[in-house]
Design a protein around this motif. Structure first.
Motif, PDB file in Angstrom:
ATOM      1  N   TYR A 354      66.009 -43.032  -9.200  1.00  0.00           N
ATOM      2  CA  TYR A 354      65.519 -41.656  -9.303  1.00  0.00           C
ATOM      3  C   TYR A 354      66.141 -40.813  -8.178  1.00  0.00           C
ATOM      4  O   TYR A 354      66.160 -41.226  -7.011  1.00  0.00           O
ATOM      5  CB  TYR A 354      63.991 -41.602  -9.174  1.00  0.00           C
ATOM      6  N   THR A 355      66.654 -39.664  -8.551  1.00  0.00           N
ATOM      7  CA  THR A 355      67.293 -38.777  -7.577  1.00  0.00           C
ATOM      8  C   THR A 355      66.687 -37.377  -7.701  1.00  0.00           C
ATOM      9  O   THR A 355      66.529 -36.856  -8.803  1.00  0.00           O
ATOM     10  CB  THR A 355      68.812 -38.692  -7.815  1.00  0.00           C
ATOM     11  N   LEU A 356      66.359 -36.782  -6.553  1.00  0.00           N
ATOM     12  CA  LEU A 356      65.810 -35.430  -6.527  1.00  0.00           C
ATOM     13  C   LEU A 356      66.856 -34.486  -5.934  1.00  0.00           C
ATOM     14  O   LEU A 356      67.447 -34.779  -4.887  1.00  0.00           O
ATOM     15  CB  LEU A 356      64.543 -35.378  -5.673  1.00  0.00           C
ATOM     16  N   ARG A 357      67.084 -33.369  -6.588  1.00  0.00           N
ATOM     17  CA  ARG A 357      68.022 -32.364  -6.076  1.00  0.00           C
ATOM     18  C   ARG A 357      67.495 -30.968  -6.389  1.00  0.00           C
ATOM     19  O   ARG A 357      66.479 -30.804  -7.081  1.00  0.00           O
ATOM     20  CB  ARG A 357      69.434 -32.561  -6.661  1.00  0.00           C
ATOM     21  N   SER A 358      68.189 -29.967  -5.864  1.00  0.00           N
ATOM     22  CA  SER A 358      67.749 -28.577  -6.023  1.00  0.00           C
ATOM     23  C   SER A 358      68.841 -27.765  -6.707  1.00  0.00           C
ATOM     24  O   SER A 358      70.039 -27.973  -6.444  1.00  0.00           O
ATOM     25  CB  SER A 358      67.431 -27.955  -4.662  1.00  0.00           C
ATOM     26  N   PRO A 359      68.471 -26.805  -7.569  1.00  0.00           N
ATOM     27  CA  PRO A 359      69.491 -25.928  -8.166  1.00  0.00           C
ATOM     28  C   PRO A 359      70.027 -24.903  -7.182  1.00  0.00           C
ATOM     29  O   PRO A 359      71.015 -24.235  -7.464  1.00  0.00           O
ATOM     30  CB  PRO A 359      68.729 -25.249  -9.307  1.00  0.00           C
ATOM     31  N   GLN A 377      62.574 -42.264  -4.010  1.00  0.00           N
ATOM     32  CA  GLN A 377      63.661 -42.511  -4.961  1.00  0.00           C
ATOM     33  C   GLN A 377      63.526 -43.871  -5.654  1.00  0.00           C
ATOM     34  O   GLN A 377      64.102 -44.077  -6.722  1.00  0.00           O
ATOM     35  CB  GLN A 377      65.009 -42.417  -4.244  1.00  0.00           C
ATOM     36  N   ARG A 378      62.750 -44.754  -5.069  1.00  0.00           N
ATOM     37  CA  ARG A 378      62.592 -46.066  -5.684  1.00  0.00           C
ATOM     38  C   ARG A 378      61.563 -46.040  -6.810  1.00  0.00           C
ATOM     39  O   ARG A 378      61.792 -46.605  -7.882  1.00  0.00           O
ATOM     40  CB  ARG A 378      62.183 -47.081  -4.613  1.00  0.00           C
ATOM     41  N   THR A 379      60.441 -45.321  -6.565  1.00  0.00           N
ATOM     42  CA  THR A 379      59.372 -45.302  -7.574  1.00  0.00           C
ATOM     43  C   THR A 379      59.354 -44.037  -8.419  1.00  0.00           C
ATOM     44  O   THR A 379      58.688 -43.981  -9.452  1.00  0.00           O
ATOM     45  CB  THR A 379      58.008 -45.436  -6.887  1.00  0.00           C
ATOM     46  N   GLY A 380      60.034 -42.981  -7.971  1.00  0.00           N
ATOM     47  CA  GLY A 380      60.022 -41.728  -8.723  1.00  0.00           C
ATOM     48  C   GLY A 380      58.748 -40.924  -8.544  1.00  0.00           C
ATOM     49  O   GLY A 380      58.414 -40.093  -9.403  1.00  0.00           O
ATOM     50  N   THR A 399      68.280 -42.440 -13.742  1.00  0.00           N
ATOM     51  CA  THR A 399      69.428 -43.220 -14.187  1.00  0.00           C
ATOM     52  C   THR A 399      68.965 -44.635 -14.526  1.00  0.00           C
ATOM     53  O   THR A 399      68.446 -45.357 -13.659  1.00  0.00           O
ATOM     54  CB  THR A 399      70.524 -43.273 -13.105  1.00  0.00           C
ATOM     55  N   VAL A 400      69.131 -44.984 -15.785  1.00  0.00           N
ATOM     56  CA  VAL A 400      68.817 -46.327 -16.267  1.00  0.00           C
ATOM     57  C   VAL A 400      70.124 -46.939 -16.752  1.00  0.00           C
ATOM     58  O   VAL A 400      70.697 -46.486 -17.755  1.00  0.00           O
ATOM     59  CB  VAL A 400      67.779 -46.297 -17.391  1.00  0.00           C
ATOM     60  N   GLY A 401      70.613 -47.957 -16.040  1.00  0.00           N
ATOM     61  CA  GLY A 401      71.915 -48.524 -16.371  1.00  0.00           C
ATOM     62  C   GLY A 401      72.996 -47.488 -16.154  1.00  0.00           C
ATOM     63  O   GLY A 401      73.156 -46.943 -15.064  1.00  0.00           O
ATOM     64  N   ASP A 402      73.725 -47.171 -17.225  1.00  0.00           N
ATOM     65  CA  ASP A 402      74.773 -46.160 -17.119  1.00  0.00           C
ATOM     66  C   ASP A 402      74.364 -44.850 -17.781  1.00  0.00           C
ATOM     67  O   ASP A 402      75.184 -43.977 -18.027  1.00  0.00           O
ATOM     68  CB  ASP A 402      76.076 -46.682 -17.723  1.00  0.00           C
ATOM     69  N   ARG A 403      73.087 -44.683 -18.077  1.00  0.00           N
ATOM     70  CA  ARG A 403      72.605 -43.464 -18.743  1.00  0.00           C
ATOM     71  C   ARG A 403      71.697 -42.677 -17.785  1.00  0.00           C
ATOM     72  O   ARG A 403      70.767 -43.215 -17.205  1.00  0.00           O
ATOM     73  CB  ARG A 403      71.838 -43.853 -20.008  1.00  0.00           C
TER      74      ARG A 403
END
Length: 590
Positions: A354-359, A377-380, A399-403
């Protein structure tokens, strides 16, 4: 032994008489005064103006020069002879002078009111005449220090009751100049509700967060007014002082989109001929207050997985259930625990990140900067107890695998319950803008902008102002963390906070509503206590009003006491003098 007591009696009698006289003079307010040329009031004889003043000719200047030359020391007289021939009289040809420009007329057109434009209108002058202009005003107190020289003149808000004239000098082709002065205007009008802005005051402008806004800061619908912004009470334009995403046009329109509340304060400047170069300014604080119903606590869309929110705003969202136009809306309350789980279901052993970013580019390295939230980022899980009200736009990548799936999120932190008032007090007309912020716990922060430079803030016990000065008083309800709790619907038409009720414990203080503020003038020097109320909250602010030079402090004491004391001292002094006279008489008889 008699000689030992004489000086004591003499000094005591003189002392008693002197104290009595001084006390009587103090009680009656007697004292020496002096008059100077600068103390002339409005009844002083005005300088006369000429309706048609041609340029003086060379002949008159020659005559003046002749009378100004001192006589030389006479030389010894020569012996006269009968054959001396008298010298022929000297003759001079007068220089040719140009004809003076035939005088026309000039009048001041326009409304003599603060922030409005007056225009010099000429008529009846020869074709091709060129003009120069000089504007003057006559005011009971304010000194006309630098006349304006344009054809138009913007009336300054500090010129209430002044009259304005314009002097034009017209020069026709091949002619000498002629000067004409207009009739004075009616007295300048300054509306107490609308015109007293940009006199080193402050204003809170509230907008809806994350939505475009446009607010005119102009004190009048006058296209001749020009504005700029910077970070100080003085100086030139510096657009970088504006919050990110906000702009100020030359005609005073503040627009853009604000994401966080409150913003850092900035200064907006405007010029008049009396205050050129942005000499009048106002401090602006932008406040983004979420409207009720902004966060509905629910997301919609299709996909797999779910997220739940706990705290003030609960809601469900899904992995792909949001877009930039329709984000997942989450809501929290300042100071209350909040948690939202963005975790998705995965197969056993499947890797998920899990990744958090800002617009917002300025928050690219730290999307939660300025908040009290954290993201695992580990648990979301997004959680925290944020105490700063505002709206944060976030992006969560799963991101799950490559998706990778992206979710757009808006987190609104609403203010807590109102617990008090935050007040701002500004000394009206002070070029250094002494300003005091009074927090709900009574802490007073004084900010001074010396010589228009950066502000210097210190903590003081209470505001201190000169006698006869005026304070601009504003206040807004806040929660325990200082977040503004007023909603947009509680604001007036220009986005400024509705004025509070202000009362003083000194009956002679003059309290006047002024737009979104209240102005308080202090005729007497003493300790004054202001009680400020709004929306069920109250702030009590003591003010120290110090005497100006040459004025006595107002104490409320009984003014008959000095008279009684002086009478007693006069009696003692007279008795001592009589006693001394009798002893002297007895010694003489002996």
């Amino acid at each position: 032994m008699q000689h030992v007591h004489r000086p004591v009696v003499r000094r005591t009698a003189a002392f008693g008489a002197t104290i009595a006289i001084v006390s009587a003079a103090s009680a009656f307010g007697l004292g020496a005064t002096s008059a100077t040329a600068e103390s002339a009031g409005p009844d002083a004889t005005p300088t006369s103006t000429s309706t048609a003043t041609p340029t003086p000719t060379s002949a008159s200047t020659t005559a003046a020069a002749t009378t100004a030359t001192p006589a030389a020391t006479p030389a010894p007289a020569a012996t006269p002879t009968d054959t001396a021939t008298p010298a022929a009289p000297t003759t001079s040809t007068p220089a040719a002078t140009a004809t003076a420009t035939p005088a026309g007329t000039v009048a001041v057109t326009g409304t003599p009111r603060a922030w409005r434009t007056l225009t010099a209108t000429t008529s009846g002058w020869p074709a091709g005449t060129t003009f120069t202009y000089a504007w003057h005003f006559r005011h009971p107190v304010v000194i006309d220090s630098q006349p304006a020289t344009d054809r138009t003149y913007v009336v300054d808000p500090e010129l209430a009751d002044a009259t304005v004239t314009v002097t034009v000098t017209g020069t026709a082709p091949g002619a000498t100049p002629t000067t004409v002065t207009s009739a004075p205007t009616a007295p300048v009008v300054v509306d107490q509700e609308e015109d007293l802005r940009f006199i080193y005051g402050s204003r809170v402008v509230s907008v809806t967060p994350d939505e475009p806004f446009s607010v005119s800061l102009s004190p009048a619908p006058n296209p001749d007014l020009r504005f700029f912004a910077n970070g100080s009470i003085g100086g030139g334009p510096d657009p970088s002082a504006l919050p990110t995403g906000v702009t100020l046009s030359e005609d005073g329109v503040l627009s853009g989109t604000l994401h966080r509340s409150p913003s850092e304060g900035f200064w907006v400047h405007v010029s008049t001929p009396f205050h050129p170069g942005g000499g009048l300014s106002e401090r602006i604080l932008l406040s983004a207050i979420p409207e009720a119903g902004d966060g509905d606590g629910a997301g919609s869309g299709t996909g797999t997985g779910s997220g739940t929110g706990t705290g003030t705003g609960t809601g469900t969202g899904d992995v792909a259930g949001s877009t930039p136009e329709s984000p997942l809306r989450l809501e929290a309350t300042a100071g209350e625990a909040f948690s939202h789980d963005f975790a998705v279901d995965t197969a056993p052993g499947e890797d998920v990140r899990y990744t958090l970013r800002s617009p917002s580019p300025e928050l690219a390295d730290d999307p939660l900067r300025g908040t009290d939230f954290r993201f695992d980022q580990r648990t979301g899980v997004l959680s925290g107890s944020g105490t700063t009200a505002g709206l944060s736009s976030l992006i969560v990548d799963t991101t799950v695998g490559d998706r990778t799936t992206t979710r757009y999120v808006e987190l609104a932190v609403r203010p807590g319950a109102t617990t008090g008032l935050q007040a701002w007090l500004t000394l009206v007309g002070d070029p250094q803008l002494r300003e005091w912020k009074v927090d709900q716990d009574g802490t007073v922060t004084q900010t001074v902008f010396p010589k228009g430079g950066p502000g210097r803030s210190t903590t003081v016990s209470r505001p201190s102002v000169p006698q006869s000065s005026t304070l601009d008083v504003r206040a807004t309800p806040v929660d325990r963390w200082g977040n503004f709790t007023a909603r947009y619907e509680d604001l007036d038409g220009d986005g400024s906070a509705i004025r509070s009720d202000v009362r003083s414990d000194v009956a002679t203080d003059v309290v006047t509503p002024d737009g979104a503020a209240v102005r308080v003038r202090f005729p007497h020097a003493s300790t004054h206590t202001l009680t400020i109320s709004r929306g069920g909250a109250t702030a009590v602010v003591p003010i120290t009003v110090v005497p100006r030079d040459g004025q006595l402090a107002f104490t409320g004491a009984d003014t008959t006491a000095p008279l009684a004391a002086s009478g007693g001292l006069l009696t003692v002094g007279a008795a001592l003098l009589l006693h001394r006279a009798r002893r002297h008489l007895r010694r003489g008889r002996a």
